[in-house]
Design a protein around this motif. Structure first.
Motif, PDB file in Angstrom:
ATOM      1  N   ALA A 124       0.847  -1.247   0.240  1.00 59.48           N
ATOM      2  CA  ALA A 124       0.071   0.015   0.190  1.00 59.48           C
ATOM      3  C   ALA A 124       0.612   1.150  -0.008  1.00 59.48           C
ATOM      4  CB  ALA A 124      -1.024   0.243   1.071  1.00 59.48           C
ATOM      5  N   SER A 125       0.258   2.341  -0.642  1.00 61.70           N
ATOM      6  CA  SER A 125       0.961   3.743  -0.760  1.00 61.70           C
ATOM      7  C   SER A 125       0.315   4.464   0.429  1.00 61.70           C
ATOM      8  CB  SER A 125       0.732   4.141  -1.977  1.00 61.70           C
ATOM      9  OG  SER A 125      -0.762   4.510  -2.463  1.00 61.70           O
ATOM     10  N   ARG A 126       0.732   5.768   0.515  1.00 63.56           N
ATOM     11  CA  ARG A 126       0.204   6.664   1.473  1.00 63.56           C
ATOM     12  C   ARG A 126      -1.379   6.867   0.922  1.00 63.56           C
ATOM     13  NH1 ARG A 126      -0.497  12.235   1.644  1.00 63.56           N
ATOM     14  NH2 ARG A 126      -0.704  12.976   3.811  1.00 63.56           N
ATOM     15  N   SER A 127      -1.657   6.919  -0.204  1.00 62.23           N
ATOM     16  CA  SER A 127      -3.047   7.335  -0.683  1.00 62.23           C
ATOM     17  C   SER A 127      -3.686   6.046  -0.380  1.00 62.23           C
ATOM     18  CB  SER A 127      -2.717   7.621  -2.209  1.00 62.23           C
ATOM     19  OG  SER A 127      -2.632   6.511  -3.017  1.00 62.23           O
ATOM     20  N   GLN A 161      -3.406  14.100   8.489  1.00 62.58           N
ATOM     21  CA  GLN A 161      -2.211  14.757   8.606  1.00 62.58           C
ATOM     22  C   GLN A 161      -0.969  14.047   9.305  1.00 62.58           C
ATOM     23  OE1 GLN A 161      -5.204  16.477   9.110  1.00 62.58           O
ATOM     24  NE2 GLN A 161      -5.088  17.372   6.906  1.00 62.58           N
ATOM     25  N   MET A 162      -1.490  12.956   9.970  1.00 64.11           N
ATOM     26  CA  MET A 162      -0.375  12.085  10.781  1.00 64.11           C
ATOM     27  C   MET A 162       0.240  11.185   9.664  1.00 64.11           C
ATOM     28  SD  MET A 162      -0.450  13.004  13.735  1.00 64.11           S
ATOM     29  CE  MET A 162      -1.081  13.902  15.345  1.00 64.11           C
ATOM     30  N   LEU A 163      -0.535  11.017   8.569  1.00 66.01           N
ATOM     31  CA  LEU A 163      -0.016   9.958   7.873  1.00 66.01           C
ATOM     32  C   LEU A 163       1.100  10.644   7.230  1.00 66.01           C
ATOM     33  CD1 LEU A 163      -3.143   7.916   6.516  1.00 66.01           C
ATOM     34  CD2 LEU A 163      -0.857   6.806   7.103  1.00 66.01           C
ATOM     35  N   THR A 164       2.362  10.314   7.361  1.00 66.86           N
ATOM     36  CA  THR A 164       3.481  11.008   6.732  1.00 66.86           C
ATOM     37  C   THR A 164       4.521   9.873   6.328  1.00 66.86           C
ATOM     38  OG1 THR A 164       4.546  11.240   8.839  1.00 66.86           O
ATOM     39  CG2 THR A 164       3.260  13.247   8.075  1.00 66.86           C
ATOM     40  N   GLY A 165       5.485  10.305   5.587  1.00 68.46           N
ATOM     41  CA  GLY A 165       6.661   9.359   4.967  1.00 68.46           C
ATOM     42  C   GLY A 165       6.072   8.732   3.776  1.00 68.46           C
ATOM     43  N   THR A 166       6.907   7.689   3.551  1.00 67.94           N
ATOM     44  CA  THR A 166       6.597   6.946   2.138  1.00 67.94           C
ATOM     45  C   THR A 166       6.404   5.394   2.612  1.00 67.94           C
ATOM     46  OG1 THR A 166       9.229   6.730   2.042  1.00 67.94           O
ATOM     47  CG2 THR A 166       8.112   8.353   0.870  1.00 67.94           C
ATOM     48  N   GLY A 167       6.603   5.178   3.876  1.00 69.05           N
ATOM     49  CA  GLY A 167       6.482   3.614   4.364  1.00 69.05           C
ATOM     50  C   GLY A 167       6.047   3.370   5.795  1.00 69.05           C
ATOM     51  N   HIS A 168       6.017   1.983   6.179  1.00 68.37           N
ATOM     52  CA  HIS A 168       5.898   1.924   7.439  1.00 68.37           C
ATOM     53  C   HIS A 168       4.705   2.555   8.292  1.00 68.37           C
ATOM     54  CE1 HIS A 168       9.344  -0.816   7.060  1.00 68.37           C
ATOM     55  NE2 HIS A 168       9.944   0.150   6.630  1.00 68.37           N
ATOM     56  N   PHE A 169       3.491   2.943   7.541  1.00 66.68           N
ATOM     57  CA  PHE A 169       2.702   3.873   8.128  1.00 66.68           C
ATOM     58  C   PHE A 169       2.088   3.532   9.360  1.00 66.68           C
ATOM     59  CE2 PHE A 169       2.727   4.157   3.260  1.00 66.68           C
ATOM     60  CZ  PHE A 169       3.028   5.396   2.926  1.00 66.68           C
ATOM     61  N   LEU A 170       1.752   2.361   9.564  1.00 68.58           N
ATOM     62  CA  LEU A 170       1.048   2.137  10.901  1.00 68.58           C
ATOM     63  C   LEU A 170       2.060   2.536  12.040  1.00 68.58           C
ATOM     64  CD1 LEU A 170      -1.058  -1.251  10.404  1.00 68.58           C
ATOM     65  CD2 LEU A 170      -1.710   1.105  10.622  1.00 68.58           C
ATOM     66  N   GLU A 171       3.279   1.887  11.825  1.00 65.90           N
ATOM     67  CA  GLU A 171       4.517   2.377  12.882  1.00 65.90           C
ATOM     68  C   GLU A 171       4.558   4.067  13.102  1.00 65.90           C
ATOM     69  OE1 GLU A 171       4.691   0.146  10.515  1.00 65.90           O
ATOM     70  OE2 GLU A 171       5.230  -1.738  11.228  1.00 65.90           O
ATOM     71  N   THR A 172       4.656   4.520  11.948  1.00 67.21           N
ATOM     72  CA  THR A 172       4.583   6.035  12.285  1.00 67.21           C
ATOM     73  C   THR A 172       3.199   6.503  12.891  1.00 67.21           C
ATOM     74  OG1 THR A 172       5.862   5.913  10.080  1.00 67.21           O
ATOM     75  CG2 THR A 172       4.890   8.158  10.891  1.00 67.21           C
TER      76      THR A 172
END
Length: 668
Positions: free
Chosen positions: A394-397, A413-424
């Protein structure tokens, strides 16, 4: 060339208003072109003073070609055109408009897209929303109504008003007009400038209008002004075939024509040269149940014919497989060209499953309308986003699509970065137990999904994750029916049944999408293919054999048809579909749709039984409740007092009759 008495009377009509009620296959184009010839050759009318108005360029072109064939190539300055082309000529003469001042359809849609984006509306299916709202704007303009008296069906009223006004501003800023403006500006011009109106009245002293049942209020008011004072207005149409109310067409205008013109002549073209007697009688059996119509006794030129076939199936899959067998047999054994057979359905989404079946069996077909790709729907994209997240792709979108579907109250707004979204996200919400609990649950759900097959995964997303609950809430907030959304996700889940891996399922989707695009691109190029068409697009056409599919309540009439006027329009649509068939008519419906019980359409019930048999006081027998007496009759139901139990029950006439539940004992 010989004409029947009604046709001859219409052709030879010269002065004053006349209304020609032209049933299906009754030769209305012949009557119009022959009447123009009669006016010129027999009545001495100058050709330049005759105007023939149609609704489409194709119809105007066909009418013109048919007329000039009668003239054996001799040039005649008769004017043929659409409402828009005629009214644009008026504006061009008055204001020096050019073709470059008319906004194109693509540019118009782009303006609406810009407006919606500038308003920052949360729209999932942007294309669908824009089409629907732009149609509403046309409806308001065509009725020349105040915005204060219009209530939108696609969005909040204040949102619609803002879109409407913004669209008007953008047209003025770009010095453009749309097709609806052509009508309004002509109406305003004629109201303000009697001298200009008088010039056009003098130019066109004989006006003939085809498909008059499709006229809207502004068109009618302009035509009335142009036809005055002689009122040599010759209208041809069939109120029973008025099926464009959603575009602003008003059948009540035709129904009120004799009140507007008390001295008008009414002529019924009562012979159908297209359909067999069985089809004509069956269609009349249905349409006579509309209250707002002109009573007509129509006859078929071709006597006899095969009975209309009505078939019930357990599932939609059975329905479509039987249809394909019938088509294959007619083509291979009876040598009928595929292009002489048509499958008609209520909406273009109704063809999705059938299209997949035809591709599976490699049956060539041609689509009159673009069939939307199920896998491009925003609901499908939500489901795929969950699956991609489960597979670690999955991508950020993708995460933005699913993070609050259902609501988890996680900030986008909390969904930042390019990977490991849940950890972030977990790191961002550290110390907030409510958020961490939701994110842990999402992580568990995604891990579980990754171990499932496609069908099980969609099922888990719907009920384990709670996506169905989100759809129900979404439907309530966006003024759409929840069944429509749930049917889409059910259809998507069904498509996953035959695949054990996500890779195989996605490969099928890609192949299906490519084939569908190719079919849409080469829509008219297939030399001999089964015709697939909505009922709307089939109007004016005819085929040797017609299959009407999905004749279920909620589809025909559509579940959105709530008011009596809406139901009558749906019945007219069914009538139009039936009368496209020359020789054979098949009507199919299923007992189950998307795993839910489904009822047969009331229109099929009306075809199978004469409802006039049901009168207050008639004695009836019901399989379960026994004998009783009818105490009340409505359009679709009877209220019965049962003798033994003394119970009073209201039963649907069509369903009771068709399933053999209710039998008339005698009529008093």
């Amino acid at each position: 060339m010989s004409f029947n008495p009604a046709q001859q009377e219409a052709i030879s009509h010269v002065a004053g208003p006349a209304m020609i009620l032209a049933g299906p296959g009754s030769g209305k184009t012949t009557v119009i072109t022959q009447r123009v010839r009669y006016l010129i050759e027999e009545a001495g009318v100058h050709p330049a003073s005759i105007l023939v108005v149609t609704f489409t360029k194709a119809a105007a072109r066909e009418m013109k070609e048919r007329f000039f064939a009668l003239c054996k190539g001799q040039p005649m300055p008769v004017s043929f055109g659409t409402f828009h082309s005629i009214f644009f000529a008026v504006l061009k003469a008055a204001y020096n408009y050019t073709a470059g001042d008319i906004i194109t359809d693509s540019r118009r849609m782009e303006l609406f897209r810009q407006i919606v984006e500038e308003m920052d509306l949360e729209i999932d299916d942007m294309a669908d929303f824009i089409v629907n709202v732009s149609g509403e704007v046309s409806l308001v303009k065509g009725e020349n109504m105040s915005l204060d008296h219009y209530y939108s069906v696609n969005c909040a009223d204040d949102v619609f008003k803002a879109i409407y006004k913004a669209y008007g501003r953008k047209l003025k800023e770009n010095r453009l007009i749309d097709f609806d403006d052509m009508l309004l500006y002509t109406w305003e011009l004629f109201k303000a400038r009697p001298d200009i109106l008088g010039a056009w009245q003098k130019k066109f002293q004989y006006i003939l209008i085809d498909e008059f049942q499709d006229i809207n209020q502004v068109q009618y008011e302009i035509i009335r002004m142009m036809a005055a004072p002689e009122n040599n207005l010759f209208i041809v149409g069939d109120d029973d075939q008025s099926i464009y109310r959603f575009r602003g067409a008003r059948p009540e205008i035709m129904l009120g024509f004799t009140k507007d013109y008390p001295k008008s002549k009414t002529i019924l073209l009562d012979i159908n040269y297209r359909c067999t007697q069985q089809i004509v009688e069956g269609a009349l059996q249905v349409i006579k149940n509309n209250r707002e119509r002109y009573e007509k006794q129509l006859k078929a030129f071709h006597s006899g014919g095969e009975p209309i076939e009505v078939k019930m199936f357990n599932t939609m899959a059975e329905e479509y497989e039987t249809l394909i067998r019938e088509v294959y047999q007619s083509h291979k054994e009876d040598k009928m060209p595929l292009k002489d057979m048509a499958v008609l359905y209520r909406t273009n989404t109704g063809a999705r499953l059938l299209v997949a079946k035809l591709m599976e069996y490699n049956i060539p077909f041609r689509m009159k309308d673009s069939v939307p790709n199920l896998f491009d729907h925003w609901i499908a994209k939500d489901i795929f986003a969950y699956i991609k997240a489960a597979l670690g792709q999955a991508s950020r979108s993708d995460y933005l699509r699913i993070i609050n579907r259902p609501k988890r109250y996680i900030s986008r707004q909390m969904l930042t970065g390019t990977g490991h979204f849940l950890e972030t996200l977990k790191a961002s919400y550290a110390g907030k137990d409510w958020a961490l609990e939701r994110l842990d649950r999402l992580a568990y759900d995604l891990e579980s999904l990754g171990k499932m097959n496609p069908y099980g995964a969609v099922n888990y997303i719907r009920y384990g994750v709670g996506y169905d609950n989100f759809l129900i809430e979404y439907a309530r907030d966006h003024r759409v029916k929840e069944e429509d959304l749930l049917d889409i996700v059910t259809e998507l889940q069904d498509s996953a049944k035959n695949y054990e891996s996500f890779q195989d399922w996605f490969a099928y989707m890609e192949d299906y999408g490519l084939k569908l695009k190719e079919k849409s691109r080469r829509r008219e190029e297939t030399a001999d293919g089964l015709v697939l068409s909505t009922m709307h697009s089939a109007k004016g056409l005819e085929y040797s054999t017609v299959f009407i599919i999905d004749a279920n309540e909620g589809v025909m009439p559509h579940k959105k048809a709530v008011m009596e006027a809406d139901v009558e329009e749906e019945r007219r649509m069914f009538y139009v579909a039936m009368t496209r068939a020359r020789n054979k008519l098949h009507i199919y419906f299923a007992k189950e749709r998307y795993h839910k019980p489904a009822d047969m359409s009331r229109f099929v019930g009306e075809l199978l039984v004469d409802r006039s048999l049901f009168r207050t006081g008639a004695r009836v027998r019901h399989r379960i409740y026994g004998e009783g007496t009818i105490t009340k009759v409505t359009q679709t139901a009877v209220t019965i007092l049962f003798t033994e139990s003394k119970e009073i029950k209201t039963l649907n006439i069509s369903f009771c009759i068709s399933n053999g539940l209710l039998r008339l004992l005698h009529n008093e």
